[in-house]
Design a protein around this motif. Structure first.
Motif, PDB file in Angstrom:
ATOM      1  N   PRO A 290       0.795  -1.232   0.000  1.00 54.72           N
ATOM      2  CA  PRO A 290       0.000   0.000   0.000  1.00 54.72           C
ATOM      3  C   PRO A 290       0.829   1.286   0.000  1.00 54.72           C
ATOM      4  O   PRO A 290       0.435   2.264  -0.649  1.00 54.72           O
ATOM      5  CB  PRO A 290      -0.857  -0.113   1.259  1.00 54.72           C
ATOM      6  N   ALA A 291       1.948   1.306   0.709  1.00 56.45           N
ATOM      7  CA  ALA A 291       2.765   2.529   0.734  1.00 56.45           C
ATOM      8  C   ALA A 291       3.321   2.833  -0.654  1.00 56.45           C
ATOM      9  O   ALA A 291       3.293   3.982  -1.111  1.00 56.45           O
ATOM     10  CB  ALA A 291       3.896   2.390   1.751  1.00 56.45           C
ATOM     11  N   GLU A 292       3.796   1.799  -1.339  1.00 56.63           N
ATOM     12  CA  GLU A 292       4.304   1.979  -2.704  1.00 56.63           C
ATOM     13  C   GLU A 292       3.180   2.409  -3.631  1.00 56.63           C
ATOM     14  O   GLU A 292       3.358   3.293  -4.481  1.00 56.63           O
ATOM     15  CB  GLU A 292       4.940   0.684  -3.211  1.00 56.63           C
ATOM     16  N   ALA A 293       2.016   1.793  -3.463  1.00 54.67           N
ATOM     17  CA  ALA A 293       0.862   2.150  -4.292  1.00 54.67           C
ATOM     18  C   ALA A 293       0.513   3.627  -4.125  1.00 54.67           C
ATOM     19  O   ALA A 293       0.298   4.337  -5.118  1.00 54.67           O
ATOM     20  CB  ALA A 293      -0.334   1.273  -3.941  1.00 54.67           C
ATOM     21  N   LEU A 294       0.463   4.111  -2.880  1.00 61.22           N
ATOM     22  CA  LEU A 294       0.134   5.517  -2.650  1.00 61.22           C
ATOM     23  C   LEU A 294       1.153   6.447  -3.285  1.00 61.22           C
ATOM     24  O   LEU A 294       0.788   7.476  -3.863  1.00 61.22           O
ATOM     25  CB  LEU A 294       0.007   5.793  -1.154  1.00 61.22           C
ATOM     26  N   ASP A 295       2.426   6.091  -3.195  1.00 60.95           N
ATOM     27  CA  ASP A 295       3.464   6.904  -3.836  1.00 60.95           C
ATOM     28  C   ASP A 295       3.259   6.954  -5.349  1.00 60.95           C
ATOM     29  O   ASP A 295       3.399   8.014  -5.975  1.00 60.95           O
ATOM     30  CB  ASP A 295       4.861   6.350  -3.531  1.00 60.95           C
ATOM     31  N   LEU A 296       2.925   5.826  -5.933  1.00 63.93           N
ATOM     32  CA  LEU A 296       2.716   5.769  -7.382  1.00 63.93           C
ATOM     33  C   LEU A 296       1.461   6.525  -7.804  1.00 63.93           C
ATOM     34  O   LEU A 296       1.466   7.215  -8.831  1.00 63.93           O
ATOM     35  CB  LEU A 296       2.657   4.314  -7.852  1.00 63.93           C
ATOM     36  N   TYR A 297       0.389   6.413  -7.014  1.00 64.99           N
ATOM     37  CA  TYR A 297      -0.818   7.200  -7.318  1.00 64.99           C
ATOM     38  C   TYR A 297      -0.494   8.693  -7.283  1.00 64.99           C
ATOM     39  O   TYR A 297      -0.915   9.455  -8.151  1.00 64.99           O
ATOM     40  CB  TYR A 297      -1.933   6.917  -6.306  1.00 64.99           C
ATOM     41  N   GLU A 298       0.256   9.094  -6.262  1.00 66.45           N
ATOM     42  CA  GLU A 298       0.607  10.510  -6.137  1.00 66.45           C
ATOM     43  C   GLU A 298       1.439  10.977  -7.322  1.00 66.45           C
ATOM     44  O   GLU A 298       1.189  12.041  -7.895  1.00 66.45           O
ATOM     45  CB  GLU A 298       1.369  10.752  -4.840  1.00 66.45           C
ATOM     46  N   GLU A 299       2.428  10.180  -7.697  1.00 68.74           N
ATOM     47  CA  GLU A 299       3.260  10.542  -8.851  1.00 68.74           C
ATOM     48  C   GLU A 299       2.429  10.596 -10.132  1.00 68.74           C
ATOM     49  O   GLU A 299       2.601  11.500 -10.957  1.00 68.74           O
ATOM     50  CB  GLU A 299       4.407   9.541  -8.993  1.00 68.74           C
ATOM     51  N   ALA A 300       1.518   9.654 -10.299  1.00 69.09           N
ATOM     52  CA  ALA A 300       0.635   9.656 -11.473  1.00 69.09           C
ATOM     53  C   ALA A 300      -0.238  10.902 -11.482  1.00 69.09           C
ATOM     54  O   ALA A 300      -0.419  11.538 -12.530  1.00 69.09           O
ATOM     55  CB  ALA A 300      -0.229   8.400 -11.483  1.00 69.09           C
ATOM     56  N   GLU A 301      -0.761  11.259 -10.316  1.00 69.57           N
ATOM     57  CA  GLU A 301      -1.626  12.436 -10.211  1.00 69.57           C
ATOM     58  C   GLU A 301      -0.860  13.714 -10.551  1.00 69.57           C
ATOM     59  O   GLU A 301      -1.333  14.538 -11.342  1.00 69.57           O
ATOM     60  CB  GLU A 301      -2.201  12.518  -8.801  1.00 69.57           C
ATOM     61  N   VAL A 302       0.307  13.865  -9.981  1.00 68.88           N
ATOM     62  CA  VAL A 302       1.128  15.051 -10.243  1.00 68.88           C
ATOM     63  C   VAL A 302       1.487  15.135 -11.729  1.00 68.88           C
ATOM     64  O   VAL A 302       1.417  16.204 -12.343  1.00 68.88           O
ATOM     65  CB  VAL A 302       2.397  15.028  -9.359  1.00 68.88           C
ATOM     66  N   THR A 303       1.846  14.004 -12.300  1.00 71.15           N
ATOM     67  CA  THR A 303       2.231  13.971 -13.716  1.00 71.15           C
ATOM     68  C   THR A 303       1.047  14.314 -14.618  1.00 71.15           C
ATOM     69  O   THR A 303       1.182  15.108 -15.554  1.00 71.15           O
ATOM     70  CB  THR A 303       2.812  12.590 -14.083  1.00 71.15           C
ATOM     71  N   ALA A 304      -0.109  13.728 -14.342  1.00 70.37           N
ATOM     72  CA  ALA A 304      -1.294  14.006 -15.163  1.00 70.37           C
ATOM     73  C   ALA A 304      -1.702  15.475 -15.054  1.00 70.37           C
ATOM     74  O   ALA A 304      -2.074  16.094 -16.053  1.00 70.37           O
ATOM     75  CB  ALA A 304      -2.449  13.106 -14.740  1.00 70.37           C
ATOM     76  N   GLU A 305      -1.611  16.009 -13.856  1.00 75.23           N
ATOM     77  CA  GLU A 305      -1.964  17.423 -13.668  1.00 75.23           C
ATOM     78  C   GLU A 305      -0.984  18.326 -14.421  1.00 75.23           C
ATOM     79  O   GLU A 305      -1.399  19.271 -15.090  1.00 75.23           O
ATOM     80  CB  GLU A 305      -1.976  17.761 -12.181  1.00 75.23           C
ATOM     81  N   ALA A 306       0.298  18.021 -14.323  1.00 75.40           N
ATOM     82  CA  ALA A 306       1.317  18.831 -14.996  1.00 75.40           C
ATOM     83  C   ALA A 306       1.170  18.785 -16.518  1.00 75.40           C
ATOM     84  O   ALA A 306       1.458  19.767 -17.203  1.00 75.40           O
ATOM     85  CB  ALA A 306       2.710  18.353 -14.600  1.00 75.40           C
ATOM     86  N   GLU A 307       0.707  17.664 -17.040  1.00 75.06           N
ATOM     87  CA  GLU A 307       0.557  17.508 -18.489  1.00 75.06           C
ATOM     88  C   GLU A 307      -0.812  17.965 -18.995  1.00 75.06           C
ATOM     89  O   GLU A 307      -1.089  17.898 -20.188  1.00 75.06           O
ATOM     90  CB  GLU A 307       0.805  16.047 -18.892  1.00 75.06           C
ATOM     91  N   GLY A 308      -1.683  18.379 -18.082  1.00 74.57           N
ATOM     92  CA  GLY A 308      -3.004  18.860 -18.500  1.00 74.57           C
ATOM     93  C   GLY A 308      -3.907  17.760 -19.019  1.00 74.57           C
ATOM     94  O   GLY A 308      -4.541  17.924 -20.062  1.00 74.57           O
TER      95      GLY A 308
END
Length: 75
Positions: A43-61
């Motif tokens: 779960p800790a790794e999953a949360l880190d990956l979700y966060e990175e995915a979210e930040v990346t998607a937001e940055a790319e619009g």
């Protein structure tokens, strides 16, 4: 296990595609990695990956990707 092997193969193919268009495909690869980590009991790794995915998607619009990532993360 057979299904997980197929998912792993799908992720590998998606990551190859992401090399050509990372702005669009990287958040999706991260989301799939997060889902696999959650499935595997990390779960800790999953949360880190979700966060990175979210930040990346937001940055790319990518609002639809962002919505999907947030929805899956909230589960």
């Amino acid at each position: 296990p057979e299904d997980l092997e197929e998912v792993g193969q799908g992720l590998a193919a998606l990551e190859r595609i992401a090399n050509f268009a990372p702005a669009i495909w990287r958040p999706r690869c991260l989301l799939l990695r997060a889902e696999l980590a959650r499935h595997d009991g990390r779960p800790a790794e999953a949360l880190d990956l979700y966060e990175e995915a979210e930040v990346t998607a937001e940055a790319e619009g990518l609002p639809l990707d962002l919505l999907l990532i947030r929805s899956r993360r909230a589960r």
